[in-house]
Design a protein around this motif. Structure first.
Motif, PDB file in Angstrom:
ATOM      1  N   PRO A  35      47.026  29.642  45.096  1.00 56.91           N
ATOM      2  CA  PRO A  35      45.919  30.557  44.817  1.00 56.91           C
ATOM      3  C   PRO A  35      46.013  31.041  43.369  1.00 56.91           C
ATOM      4  O   PRO A  35      47.104  31.187  42.826  1.00 56.91           O
ATOM      5  CB  PRO A  35      46.138  31.717  45.788  1.00 56.91           C
ATOM      6  N   ALA A  36      44.880  31.281  42.773  1.00 56.95           N
ATOM      7  CA  ALA A  36      44.851  31.780  41.397  1.00 56.95           C
ATOM      8  C   ALA A  36      45.226  33.257  41.373  1.00 56.95           C
ATOM      9  O   ALA A  36      44.903  34.005  42.298  1.00 56.95           O
ATOM     10  CB  ALA A  36      43.456  31.589  40.810  1.00 56.95           C
ATOM     11  N   GLU A  37      45.919  33.639  40.331  1.00 55.95           N
ATOM     12  CA  GLU A  37      46.189  35.058  40.115  1.00 55.95           C
ATOM     13  C   GLU A  37      45.015  35.590  39.304  1.00 55.95           C
ATOM     14  O   GLU A  37      44.768  35.133  38.190  1.00 55.95           O
ATOM     15  CB  GLU A  37      47.503  35.240  39.372  1.00 55.95           C
ATOM     16  N   VAL A  38      44.297  36.527  39.888  1.00 53.70           N
ATOM     17  CA  VAL A  38      43.094  37.054  39.237  1.00 53.70           C
ATOM     18  C   VAL A  38      43.261  38.539  38.967  1.00 53.70           C
ATOM     19  O   VAL A  38      44.027  39.234  39.631  1.00 53.70           O
ATOM     20  CB  VAL A  38      41.824  36.800  40.085  1.00 53.70           C
ATOM     21  N   SER A  39      42.516  39.003  38.001  1.00 54.83           N
ATOM     22  CA  SER A  39      42.552  40.426  37.641  1.00 54.83           C
ATOM     23  C   SER A  39      41.878  41.247  38.741  1.00 54.83           C
ATOM     24  O   SER A  39      41.090  40.716  39.536  1.00 54.83           O
ATOM     25  CB  SER A  39      41.818  40.643  36.317  1.00 54.83           C
ATOM     26  N   PRO A  40      42.162  42.531  38.788  1.00 50.95           N
ATOM     27  CA  PRO A  40      41.488  43.394  39.768  1.00 50.95           C
ATOM     28  C   PRO A  40      39.963  43.342  39.634  1.00 50.95           C
ATOM     29  O   PRO A  40      39.258  43.365  40.643  1.00 50.95           O
ATOM     30  CB  PRO A  40      42.027  44.791  39.451  1.00 50.95           C
ATOM     31  N   ASP A  41      39.448  43.246  38.406  1.00 53.31           N
ATOM     32  CA  ASP A  41      37.996  43.161  38.210  1.00 53.31           C
ATOM     33  C   ASP A  41      37.437  41.873  38.810  1.00 53.31           C
ATOM     34  O   ASP A  41      36.386  41.883  39.453  1.00 53.31           O
ATOM     35  CB  ASP A  41      37.647  43.228  36.724  1.00 53.31           C
ATOM     36  N   THR A  42      38.137  40.758  38.588  1.00 52.17           N
ATOM     37  CA  THR A  42      37.696  39.482  39.139  1.00 52.17           C
ATOM     38  C   THR A  42      37.769  39.502  40.660  1.00 52.17           C
ATOM     39  O   THR A  42      36.854  39.018  41.336  1.00 52.17           O
ATOM     40  CB  THR A  42      38.550  38.330  38.577  1.00 52.17           C
ATOM     41  N   LEU A  43      38.827  40.089  41.200  1.00 54.54           N
ATOM     42  CA  LEU A  43      38.961  40.180  42.654  1.00 54.54           C
ATOM     43  C   LEU A  43      37.815  40.986  43.248  1.00 54.54           C
ATOM     44  O   LEU A  43      37.257  40.617  44.289  1.00 54.54           O
ATOM     45  CB  LEU A  43      40.310  40.798  43.021  1.00 54.54           C
ATOM     46  N   GLU A  44      37.431  42.058  42.579  1.00 54.73           N
ATOM     47  CA  GLU A  44      36.310  42.873  43.062  1.00 54.73           C
ATOM     48  C   GLU A  44      35.012  42.070  43.051  1.00 54.73           C
ATOM     49  O   GLU A  44      34.214  42.157  43.987  1.00 54.73           O
ATOM     50  CB  GLU A  44      36.164  44.135  42.202  1.00 54.73           C
ATOM     51  N   LEU A  48      32.692  41.227  46.303  1.00 51.80           N
ATOM     52  CA  LEU A  48      31.259  41.526  46.357  1.00 51.80           C
ATOM     53  C   LEU A  48      30.453  40.272  46.701  1.00 51.80           C
ATOM     54  O   LEU A  48      29.508  40.337  47.493  1.00 51.80           O
ATOM     55  CB  LEU A  48      30.786  42.112  45.026  1.00 51.80           C
ATOM     56  N   LEU A  49      30.830  39.149  46.124  1.00 52.67           N
ATOM     57  CA  LEU A  49      30.145  37.890  46.418  1.00 52.67           C
ATOM     58  C   LEU A  49      30.342  37.497  47.881  1.00 52.67           C
ATOM     59  O   LEU A  49      29.413  37.008  48.529  1.00 52.67           O
ATOM     60  CB  LEU A  49      30.647  36.783  45.481  1.00 52.67           C
ATOM     61  N   GLU A  50      31.528  37.743  48.419  1.00 58.45           N
ATOM     62  CA  GLU A  50      31.767  37.483  49.843  1.00 58.45           C
ATOM     63  C   GLU A  50      30.828  38.322  50.703  1.00 58.45           C
ATOM     64  O   GLU A  50      30.242  37.822  51.668  1.00 58.45           O
ATOM     65  CB  GLU A  50      33.224  37.802  50.218  1.00 58.45           C
ATOM     66  N   GLU A  51      30.701  39.597  50.357  1.00 57.64           N
ATOM     67  CA  GLU A  51      29.825  40.486  51.114  1.00 57.64           C
ATOM     68  C   GLU A  51      28.373  40.029  51.029  1.00 57.64           C
ATOM     69  O   GLU A  51      27.651  40.046  52.023  1.00 57.64           O
ATOM     70  CB  GLU A  51      29.953  41.920  50.610  1.00 57.64           C
ATOM     71  N   GLU A  52      27.937  39.631  49.848  1.00 59.18           N
ATOM     72  CA  GLU A  52      26.553  39.202  49.643  1.00 59.18           C
ATOM     73  C   GLU A  52      26.232  37.907  50.388  1.00 59.18           C
ATOM     74  O   GLU A  52      25.132  37.742  50.910  1.00 59.18           O
ATOM     75  CB  GLU A  52      26.279  38.990  48.152  1.00 59.18           C
ATOM     76  N   THR A  53      27.197  36.986  50.413  1.00 63.42           N
ATOM     77  CA  THR A  53      26.937  35.662  50.978  1.00 63.42           C
ATOM     78  C   THR A  53      27.394  35.496  52.423  1.00 63.42           C
ATOM     79  O   THR A  53      26.977  34.564  53.098  1.00 63.42           O
ATOM     80  CB  THR A  53      27.638  34.574  50.146  1.00 63.42           C
ATOM     81  N   GLY A  54      28.283  36.388  52.892  1.00 60.59           N
ATOM     82  CA  GLY A  54      28.850  36.230  54.236  1.00 60.59           C
ATOM     83  C   GLY A  54      29.886  35.116  54.309  1.00 60.59           C
ATOM     84  O   GLY A  54      30.238  34.667  55.398  1.00 60.59           O
ATOM     85  N   LEU A  55      30.372  34.681  53.140  1.00 55.62           N
ATOM     86  CA  LEU A  55      31.362  33.604  53.082  1.00 55.62           C
ATOM     87  C   LEU A  55      32.752  34.162  52.840  1.00 55.62           C
ATOM     88  O   LEU A  55      32.904  35.293  52.374  1.00 55.62           O
ATOM     89  CB  LEU A  55      31.020  32.636  51.939  1.00 55.62           C
ATOM     90  N   LYS A  56      33.772  33.363  53.125  1.00 56.52           N
ATOM     91  CA  LYS A  56      35.156  33.682  52.753  1.00 56.52           C
ATOM     92  C   LYS A  56      35.493  32.809  51.555  1.00 56.52           C
ATOM     93  O   LYS A  56      35.354  31.595  51.613  1.00 56.52           O
ATOM     94  CB  LYS A  56      36.132  33.380  53.901  1.00 56.52           C
ATOM     95  N   LEU A  57      35.896  33.424  50.461  1.00 51.71           N
ATOM     96  CA  LEU A  57      36.159  32.688  49.226  1.00 51.71           C
ATOM     97  C   LEU A  57      37.634  32.749  48.879  1.00 51.71           C
ATOM     98  O   LEU A  57      38.281  33.778  49.088  1.00 51.71           O
ATOM     99  CB  LEU A  57      35.338  33.270  48.082  1.00 51.71           C
ATOM    100  N   VAL A  58      38.167  31.646  48.352  1.00 54.15           N
ATOM    101  CA  VAL A  58      39.534  31.578  47.873  1.00 54.15           C
ATOM    102  C   VAL A  58      39.504  31.008  46.461  1.00 54.15           C
ATOM    103  O   VAL A  58      38.881  29.970  46.235  1.00 54.15           O
ATOM    104  CB  VAL A  58      40.413  30.670  48.770  1.00 54.15           C
ATOM    105  N   ALA A  59      40.161  31.673  45.528  1.00 57.64           N
ATOM    106  CA  ALA A  59      40.223  31.184  44.150  1.00 57.64           C
ATOM    107  C   ALA A  59      41.506  30.388  43.970  1.00 57.64           C
ATOM    108  O   ALA A  59      42.596  30.879  44.250  1.00 57.64           O
ATOM    109  CB  ALA A  59      40.186  32.374  43.176  1.00 57.64           C
ATOM    110  N   TYR A  60      41.367  29.158  43.504  1.00 59.19           N
ATOM    111  CA  TYR A  60      42.516  28.306  43.226  1.00 59.19           C
ATOM    112  C   TYR A  60      42.632  28.072  41.745  1.00 59.19           C
ATOM    113  O   TYR A  60      41.653  28.105  41.021  1.00 59.19           O
ATOM    114  CB  TYR A  60      42.368  26.944  43.930  1.00 59.19           C
ATOM    115  N   GLU A  61      43.852  27.786  41.305  1.00 64.34           N
ATOM    116  CA  GLU A  61      44.097  27.460  39.896  1.00 64.34           C
ATOM    117  C   GLU A  61      43.586  26.074  39.598  1.00 64.34           C
ATOM    118  O   GLU A  61      43.479  25.232  40.413  1.00 64.34           O
ATOM    119  CB  GLU A  61      45.588  27.532  39.582  1.00 64.34           C
TER     120      GLU A  61
END
Length: 61
Positions: A35-44, A48-61
């Motif tokens: 998994p990618a290490e993301v900043s708190p701003d990016t995580l937020e 928000l995008l998960e809430e808007e889309t109803g999807l589960k998202l995972v950030a990878y490097e």
């Protein structure tokens, strides 16, 4: 790049049995990526995008 694993019928059956027993959804990847290490701003933004889309998202490097 992370891609879904191509499972043999016996492997798929085993995963489905495990899902049923544990009450979870399993996703099998061919080659796991860390998994990618993301900043708190990016995580937020991701949350928000998960809430808007109803999807589960995972950030990878």
């Amino acid at each position: 790049m992370t891609v879904y694993a191509e499972l043999k019928e016996s492997e798929l059956k085993g995963l489905q049995e495990c899902e049923d027993e544990m009450g979870v959804l399993l996703v099998a990847y061919k080659r796991p990526s860390p998994p990618a290490e993301v900043s708190p701003d990016t995580l937020e933004k991701i949350k928000l995008l998960e809430e808007e889309t109803g999807l589960k998202l995972v950030a990878y490097e």
